[in-house]
Design a protein around this motif. Structure first.
Motif, short mmCIF file in Angstrom:
data_model
loop_
_atom_site.label_atom_id
_atom_site.label_comp_id
_atom_site.label_asym_id
_atom_site.label_seq_id
_atom_site.Cartn_x
_atom_site.Cartn_y
_atom_site.Cartn_z
N ILE A 23 0.84 -1.20 0.00
CA ILE A 23 0.00 0.00 0.00
C ILE A 23 0.88 1.25 0.00
O ILE A 23 0.66 2.18 -0.78
CB ILE A 23 -0.97 0.00 1.20
N ARG A 24 1.90 1.29 0.86
CA ARG A 24 2.81 2.45 0.90
C ARG A 24 3.52 2.63 -0.44
O ARG A 24 3.66 3.75 -0.94
CB ARG A 24 3.85 2.28 2.00
N THR A 25 3.98 1.53 -1.03
CA THR A 25 4.65 1.59 -2.33
C THR A 25 3.69 2.10 -3.40
O THR A 25 4.06 2.92 -4.25
CB THR A 25 5.20 0.21 -2.72
N GLY A 26 2.45 1.62 -3.37
CA GLY A 26 1.44 2.08 -4.32
C GLY A 26 1.18 3.57 -4.22
O GLY A 26 1.16 4.28 -5.23
N TYR A 27 1.01 4.05 -3.00
CA TYR A 27 0.79 5.48 -2.80
C TYR A 27 1.98 6.29 -3.31
O TYR A 27 1.81 7.29 -4.01
CB TYR A 27 0.56 5.78 -1.32
N ALA A 28 3.19 5.86 -2.97
CA ALA A 28 4.39 6.59 -3.40
C ALA A 28 4.54 6.56 -4.92
O ALA A 28 4.84 7.59 -5.55
CB ALA A 28 5.63 6.00 -2.74
N LEU B 278 0.45 9.76 -4.33
CA LEU B 278 -0.75 10.01 -3.53
C LEU B 278 -0.41 10.20 -2.06
O LEU B 278 0.64 9.78 -1.59
CB LEU B 278 -1.72 8.83 -3.66
N CYS B 279 -1.33 10.82 -1.35
CA CYS B 279 -1.26 10.89 0.11
C CYS B 279 -2.69 10.95 0.62
O CYS B 279 -3.63 11.02 -0.16
CB CYS B 279 -0.43 12.09 0.57
N SER B 280 -2.85 10.94 1.94
CA SER B 280 -4.19 10.98 2.53
C SER B 280 -4.25 12.07 3.59
O SER B 280 -3.27 12.36 4.26
CB SER B 280 -4.53 9.65 3.20
N THR C 178 -8.14 10.40 -0.11
CA THR C 178 -6.92 10.25 -0.90
C THR C 178 -6.83 11.37 -1.92
O THR C 178 -7.80 11.64 -2.64
CB THR C 178 -6.91 8.89 -1.62
N ARG D 174 -3.72 13.78 -4.49
CA ARG D 174 -2.38 13.80 -5.09
C ARG D 174 -1.44 14.61 -4.21
O ARG D 174 -1.84 15.61 -3.61
CB ARG D 174 -2.42 14.43 -6.48
N ASP E 186 0.62 14.66 4.11
CA ASP E 186 0.11 13.33 4.40
C ASP E 186 -0.20 13.23 5.90
O ASP E 186 0.65 13.53 6.73
CB ASP E 186 1.14 12.27 3.99
#
Length: 187
Positions: A94-99, A103-105, A118, A120, A177
């Protein structure tokens, strides 16, 4: 790697095409329990390939992930520590996908619910507010912001306000984030 030209018409067409070859890629190496913490030659080779191609990379152990399912949090943490890792493979993916996707939350919190949104990386407060509702972006006035760490270290929002960790930010604020936000708007 193909470098996109700085041409508005080309970029609009490029994004409209949605080519699969233009999508971000994540390489995931499934390793045994012995290699989950430090990797092995094969996982390192996949990681090097991912870095060369400017792609995301995560190393997981599917067998360990299966064993973690259904365990209470305390036992999960104990098992992960015994393998020399701090978080599960799912969390790493999940962290790799966001990076990889940029993306951030941020969070909104009320008396009845806390919700993650979520966005950009680099979005400003009005854009982030627009994810909740377009009226929030259109009529944006300001945002009340508390960092996640400050929010969790205080009893409630009133305590955050009293300690001065609740900030008021304007239209140019770049959302970080983990921010906990409330938006003030007028339509």
């Amino acid at each position: 790697a193909f470098t996109l030209p700085d041409n508005e018409i080309f970029l609009a067409s490029w994004h409209e095409l949605g080519l699969i070859t233009a999508k971000p890629v994540i390489y995931c190496a499934n390793v045994d329990e012995a290699a989950v913490a430090r990797g092995n030659a094969f996982a390192d080779a996949v990681g090097a390939l991912a870095a060369e191609r400017k792609a995301g990379f995560a190393r997981i152990c599917a067998k360990l992930e299966e064993e973690l399912q259904g365990l209470p949090e305390e036992e999960q943490a104990e098992m992960l520590t015994s393998y020399g890792i701090e978080e599960s493979g799912l969390v790493r993916i999940i962290r790799t996908g966001y990076a990889t996707l940029g993306l951030c939350s941020y969070f909104t919190a009320g008396p009845d619910e806390v919700r993650a949104w979520t966005i950009r990386l680099g979005w400003k407060a009005p854009q982030a507010a627009g994810v909740i509702h377009t009226d929030f972006e259109r009529g944006f006035i300001r945002a009340e912001v508390i960092s996640f760490e400050d929010y969790m270290s205080h009893e409630n929002e009133a305590a955050c306000r009293a300690d001065g960790v609740l900030r008021v930010e304007g239209k140019d604020y770049v959302v970080r984030d983990g921010d906990v936000m409330h938006f003030l708007f007028n339509v």
